[in-house]
Motif scaffolding. Structure first.
Motif, PDB file in Angstrom:
ATOM      1  N   ASP A 161     -13.491  -1.698  -5.095  1.00 34.67           N
ATOM      2  CA  ASP A 161     -13.242  -0.543  -4.167  1.00 34.67           C
ATOM      3  C   ASP A 161     -13.497  -0.994  -2.472  1.00 34.67           C
ATOM      4  O   ASP A 161     -13.033  -0.700  -1.914  1.00 34.67           O
ATOM      5  N   ARG A 162     -14.648  -1.918  -2.500  1.00 34.35           N
ATOM      6  CA  ARG A 162     -14.861  -2.623  -1.338  1.00 34.35           C
ATOM      7  C   ARG A 162     -13.808  -3.348  -0.783  1.00 34.35           C
ATOM      8  O   ARG A 162     -13.467  -3.324   0.499  1.00 34.35           O
ATOM      9  N   PHE A 163     -12.972  -3.976  -1.705  1.00 38.48           N
ATOM     10  CA  PHE A 163     -11.958  -4.952  -1.208  1.00 38.48           C
ATOM     11  C   PHE A 163     -10.640  -4.315  -1.598  1.00 38.48           C
ATOM     12  O   PHE A 163      -9.690  -4.908  -1.539  1.00 38.48           O
ATOM     13  N   LEU A 176      -0.979  -9.744  -9.145  1.00 42.42           N
ATOM     14  CA  LEU A 176      -1.229  -9.473  -8.010  1.00 42.42           C
ATOM     15  C   LEU A 176      -0.579 -10.336  -6.735  1.00 42.42           C
ATOM     16  O   LEU A 176      -0.398 -11.461  -7.085  1.00 42.42           O
ATOM     17  N   SER A 177      -0.557 -10.036  -5.717  1.00 41.02           N
ATOM     18  CA  SER A 177      -0.036 -10.798  -4.502  1.00 41.02           C
ATOM     19  C   SER A 177      -1.252 -12.056  -4.248  1.00 41.02           C
ATOM     20  O   SER A 177      -2.009 -11.921  -4.758  1.00 41.02           O
ATOM     21  N   GLY A 178      -0.681 -13.001  -3.372  1.00 41.79           N
ATOM     22  CA  GLY A 178      -1.289 -14.036  -2.814  1.00 41.79           C
ATOM     23  C   GLY A 178      -2.682 -13.571  -2.319  1.00 41.79           C
ATOM     24  O   GLY A 178      -3.772 -14.012  -2.516  1.00 41.79           O
ATOM     25  N   GLY A 179      -2.631 -12.704  -1.260  1.00 38.07           N
ATOM     26  CA  GLY A 179      -3.644 -11.944  -0.824  1.00 38.07           C
ATOM     27  C   GLY A 179      -4.689 -11.295  -1.435  1.00 38.07           C
ATOM     28  O   GLY A 179      -5.721 -11.324  -1.261  1.00 38.07           O
ATOM     29  N   PRO A 202     -10.112 -19.887   3.105  1.00 39.89           N
ATOM     30  CA  PRO A 202      -9.907 -18.448   2.542  1.00 39.89           C
ATOM     31  C   PRO A 202      -8.916 -17.818   3.239  1.00 39.89           C
ATOM     32  O   PRO A 202      -8.054 -16.649   2.481  1.00 39.89           O
ATOM     33  N   MET A 203      -8.349 -18.173   4.124  1.00 40.76           N
ATOM     34  CA  MET A 203      -7.132 -17.143   4.886  1.00 40.76           C
ATOM     35  C   MET A 203      -5.928 -17.934   4.533  1.00 40.76           C
ATOM     36  O   MET A 203      -4.687 -17.617   4.926  1.00 40.76           O
ATOM     37  N   LEU A 210      -3.883  -8.898   6.104  1.00 40.25           N
ATOM     38  CA  LEU A 210      -5.032  -9.156   5.189  1.00 40.25           C
ATOM     39  C   LEU A 210      -5.965 -10.200   5.650  1.00 40.25           C
ATOM     40  O   LEU A 210      -7.150 -10.168   5.429  1.00 40.25           O
ATOM     41  N   THR A 211      -5.548 -11.133   6.513  1.00 45.38           N
ATOM     42  CA  THR A 211      -6.575 -11.902   7.338  1.00 45.38           C
ATOM     43  C   THR A 211      -7.504 -11.260   7.943  1.00 45.38           C
ATOM     44  O   THR A 211      -8.673 -11.487   7.793  1.00 45.38           O
ATOM     45  N   GLN A 212      -7.104 -10.186   8.738  1.00 52.36           N
ATOM     46  CA  GLN A 212      -8.264  -9.474   9.578  1.00 52.36           C
ATOM     47  C   GLN A 212      -9.029  -8.835   8.619  1.00 52.36           C
ATOM     48  O   GLN A 212     -10.353  -8.656   8.884  1.00 52.36           O
ATOM     49  N   SER A 213      -8.480  -8.250   7.700  1.00 53.07           N
ATOM     50  CA  SER A 213      -9.379  -7.758   6.577  1.00 53.07           C
ATOM     51  C   SER A 213     -10.596  -8.733   5.955  1.00 53.07           C
ATOM     52  O   SER A 213     -11.762  -8.362   5.745  1.00 53.07           O
ATOM     53  N   LEU A 214      -9.845  -9.849   5.402  1.00 54.31           N
ATOM     54  CA  LEU A 214     -10.946 -10.678   5.154  1.00 54.31           C
ATOM     55  C   LEU A 214     -12.059 -11.302   6.226  1.00 54.31           C
ATOM     56  O   LEU A 214     -13.251 -11.337   5.779  1.00 54.31           O
ATOM     57  N   LEU A 215     -11.483 -11.356   7.255  1.00 55.29           N
ATOM     58  CA  LEU A 215     -12.396 -11.800   8.461  1.00 55.29           C
ATOM     59  C   LEU A 215     -13.602 -10.604   8.575  1.00 55.29           C
ATOM     60  O   LEU A 215     -14.883 -11.088   8.846  1.00 55.29           O
ATOM     61  N   GLY A 216     -13.121  -9.185   8.435  1.00 53.78           N
ATOM     62  CA  GLY A 216     -13.992  -8.172   8.568  1.00 53.78           C
ATOM     63  C   GLY A 216     -15.050  -8.355   7.315  1.00 53.78           C
ATOM     64  O   GLY A 216     -16.154  -8.070   7.508  1.00 53.78           O
TER      65      GLY A 216
END
Length: 302
Positions: A161-163, A176-179, A202-203, A210-216
Motif C-alpha cells: 500500500d505504501r508503494f 507489472l510494468s518496469g517501474g 533505481p531510476m 514514477l521517478t518522483q515517486s521513488l525519490l520521495g
C-alpha cells in the motif's frame, strides 16, 4: 548505534572536508583497500571509503568506473581479490550474500529480479527472513507458523500500500510494468527490515512521474532512519536527494563531498570529460585564428 547529538547524521556531514576517503562522524559501512580484478583489468581499487549512517550517499562515475562491482563485492554477490570491510562495527569481509542480508545490508539490482510466475504478494513473502514454516518439522505443525505467516502478510500489505501496489497484490509479478517492478523490488527489500539499502540505478528505465515517486520514498526512508547508498547516472536525481556524493573513475575513488561541491570538482570533471577536455575548444580557436589570417592574406592579394 549513533550517539544522540541532537543533529541528524546527514546534517553532520556538512562539517567534513570534502576529499576522497575522508572519515565520517558515524560511519555504518567502512571499506579499506578493496580490490577486484578481472584478468589484467583492475575493476575496483578503493583505498578507503566510509558511508555515513542515516544519510543518502550517491555513488557516481562514468560507465566502467567500478560502481556496481563495488556493490557486488560488499553485498556478497562477488568476491574481492583483497581488502576488508565492516558493517555496523562487525567484520563483513568475504561473507556470502545471505549472511550480509541477515546483518541488515540489503541491495537491489539495476535489472529487477522479480519472480514472474509468483504473485506480487508471494514475491514479498518470499523475502521475509526467519520463517518457521520453511523448516521441515515446524512445517508439519500449522499452529507453529500460521500466526507468523499472518503477521508477515499484514506487513507485506502495508508495504504494498505504501508503494501503491496494493491493488496488484494478487497479480503475477511478470505482468507489472518496469517501474512497478522497481517499486516491488524496493518494497521486497524492506521486508527484510534492513539497516542499509544499496540501490543500483533505481531510476533506470522509470518514467518521470514514477521517478518522483521513488525519490520521495527514498528520502522518506532516510528520514525514518534508514541508510541509503545508490548508484545513479541522472545528475538531477543525485543533486536532488543526496546528502553526500562519492565519485569513482577507473576503479578508484577520486572525489567525495556534498552535492553542490561535486559539479565544481576538477577530479570529477576530469573523470567524466577527460583531463584534456578543453583541447577541442583550443584547437577550434587556433583554426579560427588561422582562417582569419588566411582571409586577411587573401584580401591583401585582391
Amino acid at each position: 548505534m549513533a550517539a544522540d547529538t541532537g543533529v541528524p547524521n546527514a546534517g553532520r556531514l556538512s562539517a567534513i572536508v570534502p576529499e576522497p576517503g575522508v572519515r565520517k562522524p558515524d560511519p555504518l559501512l567502512v571499506m579499506d583497500q578493496v580490490t577486484r580484478t578481472f584478468g589484467g583489468l583492475v575493476a575496483v581499487r578503493v583505498e578507503h571509503l566510509e558511508v555515513q549512517r542515516g544519510a543518502i550517499t550517491a555513488l557516481i562515475g562514468p560507465n566502467g568506473a567500478g560502481k556496481t562491482t563495488l556493490f557486488n563485492v560488499v553485498s556478497g554477490f562477488d568476491r574481492a581479490d583483497g581488502g576488508r570491510w565492516s558493517f555496523d562495527g562487525q567484520r563483513l569481509t568475504g561473507a556470502p550474500a545471505h549472511r550480509v542480508a541477515r546483518r541488515g545490508l540489503v541491495r537491489t539490482f539495476q535489472l529487477t529480479r522479480t519472480l514472474a510466475r509468483l504473485t506480487v504478494l508471494e514475491n514479498m513473502l518470499l523475502a521475509a527472513p526467519g520463517q518457521r514454516g520453511e523448516r521441515a518439522l515446524p512445517a508439519l505443525l500449522r499452529p507453529l507458523w500460521h500466526g507468523q505467516e499472518r503477521e508477515l502478510e499484514r506487513r507485506a500489505d502495508e508495504l504494498l500500500d505504501r508503494f501503491r501496489l496494493g491493488p496488484l497484490r494478487d497479480d503475477h509479478a511478470g505482468t507489472l510494468s518496469g517501474g512497478q517492478r522497481k517499486l516491488l523490488e524496493l518494497a521486497r527489500a524492506l521486508m527484510t527490515r534492513p539497516v542499509m539499502l544499496l540501490l543500483d540505478e533505481p531510476m533506470a528505465g522509470v518514467n518521470p512521474a514514477l521517478t518522483q515517486s521513488l525519490l520521495g520514498h527514498i528520502t522518506q526512508l532516510r528520514d525514518e532512519g534508514l541508510t541509503v547508498c545508490f548508484v545513479e547516472h541522472d545528475m538531477d536525481v543525485v543533486m536532488g536527494i543526496s546528502d553526500w556524493v562519492a565519485v569513482m573513475a577507473d576503479g578508484h575513488l577520486v572525489a567525495e563531498g556534498p552535492p553542490h561541491t561535486i559539479s565544481r570538482n576538477a577530479a570529477v570533471v576530469d573523470a567524466y570529460l577527460g583531463k584534456r577536455h578543453d583541447e577541442p575548444q583550443a584547437t577550434g580557436q587556433k583554426e579560427k585564428g588561422n582562417g582569419e589570417e588566411k582571409g586577411n592574406g587573401e584580401e591583401k592579394e585582391e
